[in-house]
Scaffold this motif. Sequence first.
Motif, PDB file in Angstrom:
ATOM      1  N   UNK B 150       0.813  -1.220   0.000  1.00 13.92           N
ATOM      2  CA  UNK B 150       0.000   0.000   0.000  1.00 13.92           C
ATOM      3  C   UNK B 150       0.852   1.277   0.000  1.00 13.92           C
ATOM      4  N   UNK B 151       1.879   1.385   0.875  1.00  4.03           N
ATOM      5  CA  UNK B 151       2.697   2.605   0.816  1.00  4.03           C
ATOM      6  C   UNK B 151       3.377   2.789  -0.544  1.00  4.03           C
ATOM      7  N   UNK B 152       3.821   1.695  -1.177  1.00  2.00           N
ATOM      8  CA  UNK B 152       4.439   1.816  -2.505  1.00  2.00           C
ATOM      9  C   UNK B 152       3.434   2.422  -3.473  1.00  2.00           C
ATOM     10  N   UNK B 153       2.202   1.889  -3.460  1.00  2.00           N
ATOM     11  CA  UNK B 153       1.175   2.380  -4.379  1.00  2.00           C
ATOM     12  C   UNK B 153       0.913   3.865  -4.130  1.00  2.00           C
ATOM     13  N   UNK B 154       0.736   4.250  -2.864  1.00  2.00           N
ATOM     14  CA  UNK B 154       0.439   5.662  -2.562  1.00  2.00           C
ATOM     15  C   UNK B 154       1.559   6.561  -3.067  1.00  2.00           C
ATOM     16  N   UNK B 155       2.811   6.210  -2.751  1.00  2.00           N
ATOM     17  CA  UNK B 155       3.909   7.118  -3.050  1.00  2.00           C
ATOM     18  C   UNK B 155       4.276   7.126  -4.524  1.00  2.00           C
ATOM     19  N   UNK B 156       4.052   6.000  -5.218  1.00  2.00           N
ATOM     20  CA  UNK B 156       4.329   6.000  -6.661  1.00  2.00           C
ATOM     21  C   UNK B 156       3.237   6.757  -7.408  1.00  2.00           C
ATOM     22  N   UNK B 157       1.981   6.633  -6.948  1.00  2.00           N
ATOM     23  CA  UNK B 157       0.870   7.266  -7.665  1.00  2.00           C
ATOM     24  C   UNK B 157       0.765   8.760  -7.413  1.00  2.00           C
ATOM     25  N   UNK B 192      -3.432   5.769 -15.627  1.00  2.00           N
ATOM     26  CA  UNK B 192      -3.324   4.320 -15.887  1.00  2.00           C
ATOM     27  C   UNK B 192      -1.864   3.867 -15.949  1.00  2.00           C
ATOM     28  N   UNK B 193      -0.973   4.729 -16.504  1.00  2.00           N
ATOM     29  CA  UNK B 193       0.447   4.342 -16.531  1.00  2.00           C
ATOM     30  C   UNK B 193       0.963   4.172 -15.102  1.00  2.00           C
ATOM     31  N   UNK B 194       0.595   5.101 -14.227  1.00  2.00           N
ATOM     32  CA  UNK B 194       1.010   5.017 -12.832  1.00  2.00           C
ATOM     33  C   UNK B 194       0.486   3.772 -12.158  1.00  2.00           C
ATOM     34  N   UNK B 195      -0.745   3.375 -12.529  1.00  2.00           N
ATOM     35  CA  UNK B 195      -1.310   2.172 -11.931  1.00  2.00           C
ATOM     36  C   UNK B 195      -0.485   0.938 -12.313  1.00  2.00           C
ATOM     37  N   UNK B 196      -0.065   0.869 -13.587  1.00  2.00           N
ATOM     38  CA  UNK B 196       0.731  -0.318 -13.955  1.00  2.00           C
ATOM     39  C   UNK B 196       2.088  -0.297 -13.254  1.00  2.00           C
ATOM     40  N   UNK B 197       2.742   0.882 -13.214  1.00  2.00           N
ATOM     41  CA  UNK B 197       4.047   0.941 -12.557  1.00  2.00           C
ATOM     42  C   UNK B 197       3.920   0.563 -11.086  1.00  2.00           C
ATOM     43  N   UNK B 198       2.917   1.154 -10.413  1.00  2.00           N
ATOM     44  CA  UNK B 198       2.832   0.895  -8.978  1.00  2.00           C
ATOM     45  C   UNK B 198       2.440  -0.550  -8.710  1.00  2.00           C
ATOM     46  N   UNK B 199       1.586  -1.150  -9.563  1.00  4.34           N
ATOM     47  CA  UNK B 199       1.251  -2.539  -9.266  1.00  4.34           C
ATOM     48  C   UNK B 199       2.441  -3.455  -9.519  1.00  4.34           C
ATOM     49  N   UNK B 200       3.243  -3.149 -10.538  1.00  3.28           N
ATOM     50  CA  UNK B 200       4.405  -4.006 -10.790  1.00  3.28           C
ATOM     51  C   UNK B 200       5.433  -3.873  -9.661  1.00  3.28           C
ATOM     52  N   UNK B 257      10.813  -6.128 -13.572  1.00  2.00           N
ATOM     53  CA  UNK B 257      11.635  -4.928 -13.409  1.00  2.00           C
ATOM     54  C   UNK B 257      12.078  -4.395 -14.760  1.00  2.00           C
ATOM     55  N   UNK B 258      12.364  -5.302 -15.685  1.00  2.00           N
ATOM     56  CA  UNK B 258      12.816  -4.861 -17.000  1.00  2.00           C
ATOM     57  C   UNK B 258      11.681  -4.134 -17.719  1.00  2.00           C
ATOM     58  N   UNK B 259      10.439  -4.605 -17.488  1.00  2.00           N
ATOM     59  CA  UNK B 259       9.298  -3.953 -18.142  1.00  2.00           C
ATOM     60  C   UNK B 259       9.143  -2.504 -17.673  1.00  2.00           C
ATOM     61  N   UNK B 260       9.331  -2.269 -16.361  1.00  2.00           N
ATOM     62  CA  UNK B 260       9.089  -0.905 -15.858  1.00  2.00           C
ATOM     63  C   UNK B 260      10.363  -0.116 -15.638  1.00  2.00           C
TER      64      UNK B 260
END
Lengths: 289, 275
Positions: B150-157, B192-200, B257-260
Amino acid sequence: MDTSNSQKAQLAALSAPSVIFTVVMIAFPFCYTIWISFQAVSATGMMRFDGVANYVRMVKDGQFWNGLWITIYLYVLSLTLQLVCGTALALLLFRARRLPGFIRSLFISPFMLPPVVAGMMWLIILDPSLGAANYILTSLGLPPSNWLASPALVVPTLALIDTWQWTPYVALIVLGGLQSLPPSVYEAAEIDGASRTKTLFRITLPLLLPTLVTAMVLRSVDLLRFFDLIYITTQGGPANASTTLNIYGFRMGFEFFQFGYAGALMITLSALVLGVVLALNRLRNAVAW
Amino acid sequence: MTSTPSADRWIGYLNTVLLMVAGIIVVAPTLWMVLSSFKFSHEVTAYPPTLFFTPTLTNYVSLWERTPFIQYGINSAVVTSASTALGILLGTPAAFVVSWTRITWPAIVTLLARMAPGTLFLLPWYLMFRQIDMIGSYWALILTHAVITMPIVIWVLLPFFDNIPRSIFEAAQVDGCSPIRVFYRIALPLVSAGLSVSSILAFVFSWNYFLFALVLSNSDTKTLIAASFNFIGEGSTNWGALMAAATLIALPPLVLAIIVQRWLVSGLTLGAVKG
């Protein structure tokens, strides 16, 4: 923006699940650990208020001071190595300018590996009798080393493994800093006829200081809580030579089920982490430009 | 003055050579792990170590036959996916509200989870989960791993939400759009880009996390990372199988990791550094 009451209610509804989760899973457990650090907790979970007994025991416990020393030794050594190597690598990458995607992925790979996996591969590379590391040393005419099996070398060896894993991370942060420096500074330095080394030490590195402090904060938080790699490779051995505060607290809690004492150790470690982060934040404000 | 053209060229060559050396140091250990996983057991422990050998899959087959590797893999997949989903569900609206209201303290409290040692949380969790008899359950692992995600998602988004021009929100409000509608009709599609990065990133960190599963799982719910500890105990006799296990465990985070990679650094530094 004018925020009406219904808007406030909706915003509250949106944030409610995460706030509840944070309170239940993060804030409450944090306070609970502070509380149990003042309790005598039996293995079955019975608690009795015990004042500062756990902290008194800690101050008198040689293994606590040993753990604190190992934590700081490992922290300072790893952080220094990673900052120096990371900055050097960043300067190399910056000069190369064009960086193909696959090279970048290559440098990302170590710190995306689970630390546990890094531990497994280095266990085998550093095996004292059959490992590749000692083979390389002896073929260069150097004496073989006991690496993780040597009480004197275990902390430097762990620092080396962590440096291998995290130097590229520091390098990418520093590279970001380098890329955001205004080019006009270099041009001015060149016109004034400053030599390369002078430009590096008098201009580039001072301007990079805020970025370096950011990298220090991010690495400090992880390095002071160093756990996975140690637990996988040595479990704190040989002869407690790699028992950091975090490892010691974990063993007190989940091998000896002394939750109160483990709590006191963890609160102390958290205070140490917080102190270092606050000190580095002050440093960051001091070097900001 | 050293900036004559030929000196410049030599420094350029030296730079390339040093970079190649650095690259070899960075890759060699991982490569050695992968190579060893394809060696026969007598060759893994051969001294001097061999660089050329006939590859074999025996190590992978023995993982399959002698350990519940598939079961551990399923456990890891369940815990990691569910905790990532939970992190996104909780963290996305939270990041939106923090960006909208500029009230940052809830996000800062989540940093406690990043600064305090895992054992500090594990002590009370262990007592709590034992009380309600949940130790060894998937839920105990999913909930505790969501403390990572959850903290990763909040701070990346957060920076993604911050980058949306405020005028879009204001216009929507003038048209009578409520905050909840603004969130899922307007803001969500824009990040949506942020959602993919944060979920990965959340997936990778949840997958890699060792400590919580070490204590809170049992033999049925043990994740691959927690099971690694057992592999090492057995691996003292079978290095090849140990390296095969390590290779398979490392594969998902490496591929993701290579994808993002483009967003990786800004994501990993909680936005402190633009990658």
